[in-house]
Design a protein around this motif. Sequence first.
Motif, PDB file in Angstrom:
ATOM      1  N   THR A   1     -13.654  -4.348   7.598  1.00 44.22           N
ATOM      2  CA  THR A   1     -14.040  -4.546   6.206  1.00 44.22           C
ATOM      3  C   THR A   1     -15.463  -4.021   5.995  1.00 44.22           C
ATOM      4  O   THR A   1     -16.354  -4.342   6.779  1.00 44.22           O
TER       5      THR A   1
ATOM      6  N   SER B   1     -15.782  -4.710  -1.664  1.00 47.92           N
ATOM      7  CA  SER B   1     -15.340  -4.820  -0.278  1.00 47.92           C
ATOM      8  C   SER B   1     -14.177  -3.863  -0.113  1.00 47.92           C
ATOM      9  O   SER B   1     -13.260  -3.900  -0.925  1.00 47.92           O
ATOM     10  N   ILE B   2     -14.203  -3.053   0.906  1.00 48.40           N
ATOM     11  CA  ILE B   2     -13.032  -2.210   1.134  1.00 48.40           C
ATOM     12  C   ILE B   2     -12.548  -2.389   2.565  1.00 48.40           C
ATOM     13  O   ILE B   2     -13.322  -2.661   3.476  1.00 48.40           O
ATOM     14  N   ASN B   3     -11.237  -2.254   2.742  1.00 46.62           N
ATOM     15  CA  ASN B   3     -10.692  -2.449   4.078  1.00 46.62           C
ATOM     16  C   ASN B   3      -9.850  -1.267   4.511  1.00 46.62           C
ATOM     17  O   ASN B   3      -9.063  -1.356   5.427  1.00 46.62           O
ATOM     18  N   SER B   4     -10.009  -0.143   3.796  1.00 41.13           N
ATOM     19  CA  SER B   4      -9.211   1.015   4.156  1.00 41.13           C
ATOM     20  C   SER B   4      -9.977   2.269   3.758  1.00 41.13           C
ATOM     21  O   SER B   4     -10.567   2.311   2.674  1.00 41.13           O
TER      22      SER B   4
ATOM     23  N   GLU C   1       0.872  -1.168   0.000  1.00 44.72           N
ATOM     24  CA  GLU C   1       0.000   0.000   0.000  1.00 44.72           C
ATOM     25  C   GLU C   1       0.908   1.216   0.000  1.00 44.72           C
ATOM     26  O   GLU C   1       1.949   1.205   0.635  1.00 44.72           O
TER      27      GLU C   1
ATOM     28  N   LYS D   1      -9.706   3.712   0.288  1.00 42.13           N
ATOM     29  CA  LYS D   1     -10.240   3.027  -0.886  1.00 42.13           C
ATOM     30  C   LYS D   1     -11.711   3.375  -1.129  1.00 42.13           C
ATOM     31  O   LYS D   1     -12.326   2.860  -2.061  1.00 42.13           O
ATOM     32  N   VAL D   2     -12.268   4.242  -0.301  1.00 36.89           N
ATOM     33  CA  VAL D   2     -13.668   4.626  -0.491  1.00 36.89           C
ATOM     34  C   VAL D   2     -13.804   5.393  -1.807  1.00 36.89           C
ATOM     35  O   VAL D   2     -13.109   6.374  -2.021  1.00 36.89           O
TER      36      VAL D   2
END
Length: 597
Positions: free
Chosen positions: A372, A384-387, A330, A390-391
């Motif tokens: 998540t 699916s986003i985990n940060s 990342e 990343k929206v």
Amino acid sequence: MRPENIRNFSIVAHIDHGKSTLADRILLQTGAISEREFRDQVLDDMDLERERGITIKARAVAIRYQRDNEEYELNLIDTPGHVDFHYEVSRSLAACEGALLLVDATQGVQAQTVANAYLALDGDLAIIPVVNKIDMAAARPEEVAEEMDSTFGFTPEECLPCSAKTGMGVDRIIDAIIEQVPPPPGNPDDKLRALIFDSHFDEFRGVIIYVRLIDGELRKGQRVKMLSTNATYDVTELGQFRPQRRAVDSLSAGQVGYVIASIKDLRDIHIGDTVTDAANPSADRLPGYEEPKPMVYCGIFPTDNDDYDDLRQALLKLSLNDSSFSFEPESNEGLGFGFRCGFLGMLHMEIIAQRLEREEDIDLVQTAPSVTYELGLRDETTISINSPDKVPDPSTIESWSEPIAKVSFITPSDSIGPIMQLCQDRRGKYLRTEYLSQSRTILVYELPLAELIVDVYDRLKSITRGYGTLDYEIIGFQKADLVKMDVMVASEKVDALSTIVHREFAMKRGRRLVQKLKQEIERHMFPIAVQAAIGGKIIARETISALRKNVTAKCYGGDISRKRKLLEKQKEGKKRMKQFGRVEIPQKAFLAVLQME
Ligand code: GDP
Ligand code: MG
């Protein structure tokens, strides 16, 4: 070894109730280890675990034990006790016919006592209730036995009192294992079926898998097949931990042991898979497990960008032994190049971060954790986003869903009010109350995981003065009205401080966050504005005023040692700073989002 003389069992308990000590005491009392070895806890062999008292990797030890001219094989399968590692408990229990349910005579039934007892009941195991630490002055064995009765229905006569520390009552427990745990049911003459219940990566030997034989026989040199992938391997070594690794030529139905088969990568092994003979395979797969998915994520960045490669190597090494830990590269404007890492929960995250800093000696910046999310988009796709970074553009988002946890609190009854308030403030949904005894209560809530990871655990500890415990499981995803909140420091947007919050709570959270950051960021030579914003709209603001004097000027009277200490402290702090535009932000500030009331 004939199945009639084999007993496969685990010890389950709330953390610190004495599981490791009892395991070692059983090894000592059966002659598997010496008095000296007993003193260095043998089952927990990682430093960090010993320190925190948490067994992270499940292990199996085969004990040979003589009673009434019969030789028995007692396989003790170790399980971790913490809430983040539920799945490791259940996969270890699947290899057993019985469990010792251990409870501390000074603490009584706790959240993970209940959770683990249910895992054992779900697995249809014979449960032997044990009340430990009866040597302690504060022990109240009768009261605790009553709690075992009201919670699980064990009569006080069934509860075996013991002290793992002194050895008192331990012989009686060993007898109970032989008498109450059923022998394994399998058939040695059937086709081979073995359950993989654990695996780990050994630097010298490669992948070592732990198996429980259900039917048939496993021999050295045998070609075996994994039923889920059809991959085949030649068994180069098999054996048992007694507790030292000891190779054998064969293992048969009911036994527990390890297998080495030139498997290079842990990812080729699926926990819960069935091992069978490649030439004469069984078609029946044993019921497997679902691998747990990481639910909590955070960014991990090296403080010094030159450490990037070392960090990547270190993460790879950790993931080799922990398939539930994931990472991917990342990059981030402020923090540079690093990794997005996924964990089972907060403790798992803490342990990995500590291990990196301690064992690998890499200074890290760790960003605020996030869960998540599932986003429904206007084009009818789901991502699916985990940060938070990343929206996607808010105008493309149709709906947000977040993971929901069912949380059981066990608490002194006089703390129920404040805990209910805490849950209400965290968007909790009340489910039920159960009474454990006159003074202790089980409270069950549904809470968004995102709220749970903020500070619920710490608040519970402070509300109950340490006497409250909790356990949780993820029960699914639910729609919620969420938004992304950005943070600007001296007009620079700091991605690593962005969070996803519920719209209703955004104002309050924003205000708290900027106040926290104001405390954590040191004063500079110029004033610094700290702002929180949603979609470009500022919702909270604080200003850190400019620094006027040298810090050492605060020390009056030339106290040299104090001055030096202060300077050293500053230097120490320096290592954990990151430069954002003109402002230095300490690592602690990134965790400020965690400590909001
Ligand atoms: P685990 O987290 O369940 O594995 O617990 P440990 O075995 O690590 O024990 C936690 C702490 O309790 C350690 O400090 C042990 O020395 C202590 N302990 C365990 N069993 C007993 C006991 O029977 N009596 C006393 N007094 N202390 C014990
Ligand atoms: Mg332990």
